[in-house]
Design a protein around this motif. Structure first.
Motif, PDB file in Angstrom:
ATOM      1  N   HIS A  69      56.199  52.697  26.381  1.00  0.00           N
ATOM      2  CA  HIS A  69      54.769  52.437  26.550  1.00  0.00           C
ATOM      3  C   HIS A  69      54.424  52.390  28.038  1.00  0.00           C
ATOM      4  O   HIS A  69      55.134  51.753  28.824  1.00  0.00           O
ATOM      5  N   LYS A  70      53.367  53.052  28.414  1.00  0.00           N
ATOM      6  CA  LYS A  70      52.950  53.129  29.815  1.00  0.00           C
ATOM      7  C   LYS A  70      51.562  52.525  29.979  1.00  0.00           C
ATOM      8  O   LYS A  70      50.651  52.798  29.195  1.00  0.00           O
ATOM      9  N   VAL A  71      51.432  51.701  31.010  1.00  0.00           N
ATOM     10  CA  VAL A  71      50.141  51.093  31.333  1.00  0.00           C
ATOM     11  C   VAL A  71      49.728  51.556  32.727  1.00  0.00           C
ATOM     12  O   VAL A  71      50.536  51.517  33.665  1.00  0.00           O
ATOM     13  N   GLU A  72      48.490  51.987  32.879  1.00  0.00           N
ATOM     14  CA  GLU A  72      47.949  52.389  34.173  1.00  0.00           C
ATOM     15  C   GLU A  72      46.683  51.586  34.451  1.00  0.00           C
ATOM     16  O   GLU A  72      45.952  51.205  33.517  1.00  0.00           O
ATOM     17  N   ALA A  73      46.428  51.337  35.740  1.00  0.00           N
ATOM     18  CA  ALA A  73      45.258  50.528  36.092  1.00  0.00           C
ATOM     19  C   ALA A  73      44.707  50.927  37.453  1.00  0.00           C
ATOM     20  O   ALA A  73      45.435  51.402  38.332  1.00  0.00           O
ATOM     21  N   GLN A  74      43.426  50.725  37.586  1.00  0.00           N
ATOM     22  CA  GLN A  74      42.729  50.945  38.853  1.00  0.00           C
ATOM     23  C   GLN A  74      41.716  49.813  39.029  1.00  0.00           C
ATOM     24  O   GLN A  74      41.120  49.351  38.059  1.00  0.00           O
ATOM     25  N   PHE A  75      41.542  49.378  40.279  1.00  0.00           N
ATOM     26  CA  PHE A  75      40.610  48.277  40.561  1.00  0.00           C
ATOM     27  C   PHE A  75      39.650  48.674  41.675  1.00  0.00           C
ATOM     28  O   PHE A  75      40.059  49.310  42.657  1.00  0.00           O
ATOM     29  N   ARG A  76      38.402  48.310  41.522  1.00  0.00           N
ATOM     30  CA  ARG A  76      37.407  48.517  42.571  1.00  0.00           C
ATOM     31  C   ARG A  76      36.658  47.214  42.841  1.00  0.00           C
ATOM     32  O   ARG A  76      36.203  46.535  41.916  1.00  0.00           O
ATOM     33  N   PHE A  77      36.556  46.899  44.117  1.00  0.00           N
ATOM     34  CA  PHE A  77      35.785  45.734  44.552  1.00  0.00           C
ATOM     35  C   PHE A  77      34.453  46.250  45.077  1.00  0.00           C
ATOM     36  O   PHE A  77      34.416  47.111  45.960  1.00  0.00           O
ATOM     37  N   ARG A  78      33.362  45.738  44.529  1.00  0.00           N
ATOM     38  CA  ARG A  78      32.028  46.206  44.893  1.00  0.00           C
ATOM     39  C   ARG A  78      31.255  45.085  45.592  1.00  0.00           C
ATOM     40  O   ARG A  78      30.664  44.227  44.931  1.00  0.00           O
ATOM     41  N   PRO A  79      31.261  45.072  46.930  1.00  0.00           N
ATOM     42  CA  PRO A  79      30.555  44.025  47.675  1.00  0.00           C
ATOM     43  C   PRO A  79      29.069  44.347  47.832  1.00  0.00           C
ATOM     44  O   PRO A  79      28.621  44.809  48.877  1.00  0.00           O
ATOM     45  N   GLY A  80      28.297  44.116  46.780  1.00  0.00           N
ATOM     46  CA  GLY A  80      26.861  44.401  46.832  1.00  0.00           C
ATOM     47  C   GLY A  80      26.125  43.457  47.767  1.00  0.00           C
ATOM     48  O   GLY A  80      26.450  42.268  47.864  1.00  0.00           O
ATOM     49  N   ILE A  81      25.122  43.968  48.453  1.00  0.00           N
ATOM     50  CA  ILE A  81      24.336  43.156  49.384  1.00  0.00           C
ATOM     51  C   ILE A  81      23.017  42.759  48.715  1.00  0.00           C
ATOM     52  O   ILE A  81      22.405  43.556  47.997  1.00  0.00           O
ATOM     53  N   GLN A  82      22.604  41.507  48.906  1.00  0.00           N
ATOM     54  CA  GLN A  82      21.360  40.999  48.351  1.00  0.00           C
ATOM     55  C   GLN A  82      20.475  40.493  49.481  1.00  0.00           C
ATOM     56  O   GLN A  82      20.961  40.025  50.510  1.00  0.00           O
ATOM     57  N   TYR A  83      19.154  40.563  49.284  1.00  0.00           N
ATOM     58  CA  TYR A  83      18.222  40.091  50.307  1.00  0.00           C
ATOM     59  C   TYR A  83      16.839  39.900  49.698  1.00  0.00           C
ATOM     60  O   TYR A  83      16.535  40.410  48.614  1.00  0.00           O
ATOM     61  N   GLU A  84      16.008  39.147  50.406  1.00  0.00           N
ATOM     62  CA  GLU A  84      14.606  38.994  50.033  1.00  0.00           C
ATOM     63  C   GLU A  84      13.774  39.909  50.924  1.00  0.00           C
ATOM     64  O   GLU A  84      14.262  40.420  51.932  1.00  0.00           O
ATOM     65  N   THR A  85      12.511  40.109  50.547  1.00  0.00           N
ATOM     66  CA  THR A  85      11.656  41.008  51.317  1.00  0.00           C
ATOM     67  C   THR A  85      10.468  40.270  51.940  1.00  0.00           C
ATOM     68  O   THR A  85      10.091  39.188  51.473  1.00  0.00           O
ATOM     69  N   LYS A 130      47.601  52.829  39.427  1.00  0.00           N
ATOM     70  CA  LYS A 130      48.924  52.226  39.469  1.00  0.00           C
ATOM     71  C   LYS A 130      49.479  52.292  38.046  1.00  0.00           C
ATOM     72  O   LYS A 130      48.717  52.251  37.073  1.00  0.00           O
ATOM     73  N   SER A 131      50.813  52.390  37.903  1.00  0.00           N
ATOM     74  CA  SER A 131      51.365  52.540  36.562  1.00  0.00           C
ATOM     75  C   SER A 131      52.695  51.825  36.415  1.00  0.00           C
ATOM     76  O   SER A 131      53.381  51.534  37.404  1.00  0.00           O
ATOM     77  N   MET A 132      53.049  51.529  35.187  1.00  0.00           N
ATOM     78  CA  MET A 132      54.335  50.920  34.862  1.00  0.00           C
ATOM     79  C   MET A 132      54.697  51.264  33.421  1.00  0.00           C
ATOM     80  O   MET A 132      53.828  51.480  32.581  1.00  0.00           O
TER      81      MET A 132
END
Length: 211
Positions: A58-74, A49-51
């Motif tokens: 002056h130009k600003v650009e950005a990108q976002f990532r959501f990382r839904p990591g899974i956790q568990y016991e064994t 995304k940019s503005m």
């Protein structure tokens, strides 16, 4: 040899079943990997995304990532059929929970005398990152704020979510923003479903090669 091959096939089955499908906008972090993320804007590594600032210098650009990591016991279980003498640690579906993380990328350009022309990416930048995870009732389930100083004009950083989210607690909205101090703010949002059904299926005895 037969026992080793059987165990390897069982592990391959679990790995294949674990390739998450998070819905529209999901992408794999690396070819052949199982790590996933949701990205805004959707697309590849260079989708941003940019503005421009009001003076178009002056130009600003950005990108976002959501990382839904899974956790568990064994838990320990005996080996699969044909390799019963080789017990192994396997994920326990009862202990599944989410541990989300966030990733931000940015690019800052400055025009040299002419508006939106001959831009350069130099100097140190001050970047402010923000993200909020909201449940279906719009209540905050998690939130993060971070200010980065003296960063290059282009960069990427990962930020731990800092809070676990229980499985199957409904649909969430991830709201994010990236601000280049003094230039402007870019914003966006993503939808995320906290269902763990596919992991329970992948971790079932059948998919773990139980005899």
């Amino acid at each position: 040899m037969k026992r080793t091959r059987t165990a390897a096939l069982a592990l391959a089955t679990v790995a294949a079943a674990l390739a998450p499908v998070l819905g529209q906008g999901a992408a794999t972090a690396a070819a052949g990997g199982t790590e996933t993320y949701l990205q805004d804007p959707s697309g590849g590594e260079k989708a941003m995304k940019s503005m421009w600032t009001k003076d178009d210098m002056h130009k600003v650009e950005a990108q976002f990532r959501f990382r839904p990591g899974i956790q568990y016991e064994t838990v320990t279980r005996r080996g699969p059929k044909g390799a019963e003498d080789y017990p192994r640690k396997v994920p326990d579906p009862k202990t599944l929970r989410w541990e989300p993380g966030y990733e931000f990328a940015w690019s800052v350009s400055d025009s040299q005398g002419v508006k939106k022309v001959l831009t350069t990416k130099d100097g140190k930048q001050s970047i402010v990152l923000h993200a909020v995870l909201r449940d279906a009732k719009r209540a905050k389930a998690a939130e993060m704020d971070q200010e980065l100083t003296d960063r290059p004009a282009t960069g990427r950083t990962k930020v731990p979510g800092g809070k676990r989210i229980a499985c199957d607690t409904g649909k969430y909205t991830v709201e994010w923003s990236l601000t280049r101090t003094g230039y402007g703010t870019l914003k966006g949002s993503l939808a995320w479903d906290s269902s763990c059904e596919q992991y329970r299926t992948a971790f079932s005895p059948q998919n773990q090669g139980a005899s």
